[in-house]
Scaffold this active site. Structure first.
Site, mmCIF file in Angstrom:
data_model
loop_
_atom_site.group_PDB
_atom_site.id
_atom_site.type_symbol
_atom_site.label_atom_id
_atom_site.label_comp_id
_atom_site.label_asym_id
_atom_site.label_seq_id
_atom_site.Cartn_x
_atom_site.Cartn_y
_atom_site.Cartn_z
ATOM 1 N N LEU A 64 0.856 -1.177 0.000
ATOM 2 C CA LEU A 64 0.000 0.000 0.000
ATOM 3 C C LEU A 64 0.894 1.229 0.000
ATOM 4 O O LEU A 64 1.962 1.235 0.616
ATOM 5 C CB LEU A 64 -0.899 0.034 1.246
ATOM 6 C CG LEU A 64 -1.968 -1.053 1.392
ATOM 7 C CD1 LEU A 64 -2.684 -0.896 2.723
ATOM 8 C CD2 LEU A 64 -2.973 -1.003 0.240
ATOM 9 N N ASP A 65 0.448 2.292 -0.684
ATOM 10 C CA ASP A 65 1.196 3.541 -0.670
ATOM 11 C C ASP A 65 1.305 4.091 0.749
ATOM 12 O O ASP A 65 0.469 3.800 1.617
ATOM 13 C CB ASP A 65 0.489 4.600 -1.527
ATOM 14 C CG ASP A 65 0.439 4.233 -2.995
ATOM 15 O OD1 ASP A 65 1.226 3.364 -3.417
ATOM 16 O OD2 ASP A 65 -0.390 4.819 -3.711
ATOM 17 N N TYR A 66 2.300 4.909 0.963
ATOM 18 C CA TYR A 66 2.502 5.591 2.242
ATOM 19 C C TYR A 66 1.223 6.295 2.701
ATOM 20 O O TYR A 66 0.842 6.227 3.878
ATOM 21 C CB TYR A 66 3.634 6.611 2.071
ATOM 22 C CG TYR A 66 3.808 7.601 3.201
ATOM 23 C CD1 TYR A 66 4.489 7.247 4.359
ATOM 24 C CD2 TYR A 66 3.321 8.904 3.089
ATOM 25 C CE1 TYR A 66 4.662 8.160 5.393
ATOM 26 C CE2 TYR A 66 3.489 9.823 4.112
ATOM 27 C CZ TYR A 66 4.160 9.447 5.265
ATOM 28 O OH TYR A 66 4.327 10.364 6.277
#
Length: 275
Positions: free
Chosen positions: A61-63
């Protein structure tokens, strides 16, 4: 959910599935970086093969994105899960709030290819191929389904709550696909050219993950995260609600809607570019 808490949603001998907070890294090679999932649930170096108790991240998952993250505890489990992702047998569902009211369709199929943004100032950004003038570096076919759940306003500005289902798994796919159809995700600083900086977070959350193992299939949901957050509730005014989605049963029902190839009475639209 405490922004810094990493909630464990499920755990067995093979997997640990967590609810990742927004604005948190999954792991880091910098031993001084403590804002990581690995630091909260294991040792700092657990993402490395040299760790005494290594963990295996079968997807990411993205930051800025919150929600369900599946982590394998051993190589065998990682291989089993990895094959499901590679063969597109998993089902992933995301809640998002996007800018603007979506009024001209209820369900959309977005088929814009995704590739690296060729602009020299756009390192790590992706872009979509929506015309011959927007051809990116090595674009790959990408497909996202979008279902409109509710309209409303955020700080007086029109927004829409949507359910997103990525059929493919390209980097930043949901973010660039929403941007490509003119409805950037609320709080997405990167894909609004650093304009959308007022919201306290990016409103994208991985809400449900299905791993259809032949034995012991996993179907994991996380709680709806947006409207329980006081940072949003005071700035939100509801408009038209198309579907209920706040409870696990309601969310499962809207997932069933987005999974159907066609639903009588639902206005559909397709976004695609053909050379």
């Amino acid at each position: 959910m405490d922004k810094m808490a990493v909630e464990i949603l499920f755990e067995n001998d093979d997997f640990i599935i967590v609810n990742k907070p927004y604005d948190m890294y999954i792991n880091s090679d910098n031993e001084n970086e403590k804002n990581t999932v690995t630091c909260h649930i294991a040792s700092h170096d657990s993402h490395l093969s040299t760790s005494t108790s290594p963990l295996y991240f079968v997807h990411r998952l993205d930051y800025s994105t919150s929600g369900i993250l599946c982590i394998a505890k051993n190589k065998t489990a990682a291989g089993r899960a990895g094959k499901l992702f590679e063969k597109r047998l998993t089902s992933k569902y995301y809640l998002a709030i996007v800018r603007g009211h979506i009024l001209n369709f209820e369900l959309a199929d977005i088929h814009y290819a995704v590739g690296m943004d060729p602009s020299p100032q756009s390192a790590h950004k992706m872009t979509t191929v929506t015309s011959s003038a927007s051809l990116s570096n090595e674009p790959r076919a990408a497909h996202t389904r979008l279902l409109v759940l509710e309209t409303g306003t955020y700080c007086g500005d029109p927004v829409t709550v949507v359910l997103l289902k990525p059929i493919t798994g390209r980097r930043h796919q949901l973010r660039v696909h929403c941007s490509a159809i003119g409805h950037t995700i609320l709080g997405d600083y990167t894909y609004t050219n650093k304009v959308d900086s007022t919201p306290h977070r990016m409103f994208l959350h991985a809400t449900r993950l299905i791993l259809p193992f032949e034995q012991d299939a996993l179907d994991i949901q996380s709680p709806e995260p947006f409207f329980s957050d006081p940072e949003l509730s005071g700035k939100w005014k509801p408009g038209k609600k198309c579907y209920k989605y706040s409870t696990p049963a309601d969310f499962t029902a809207v997932c069933d809607v987005i999974d159907r190839s066609y639903t009588v009475g639902v206005k559909c639209k397709e976004f695609c570019f053909k050379q």
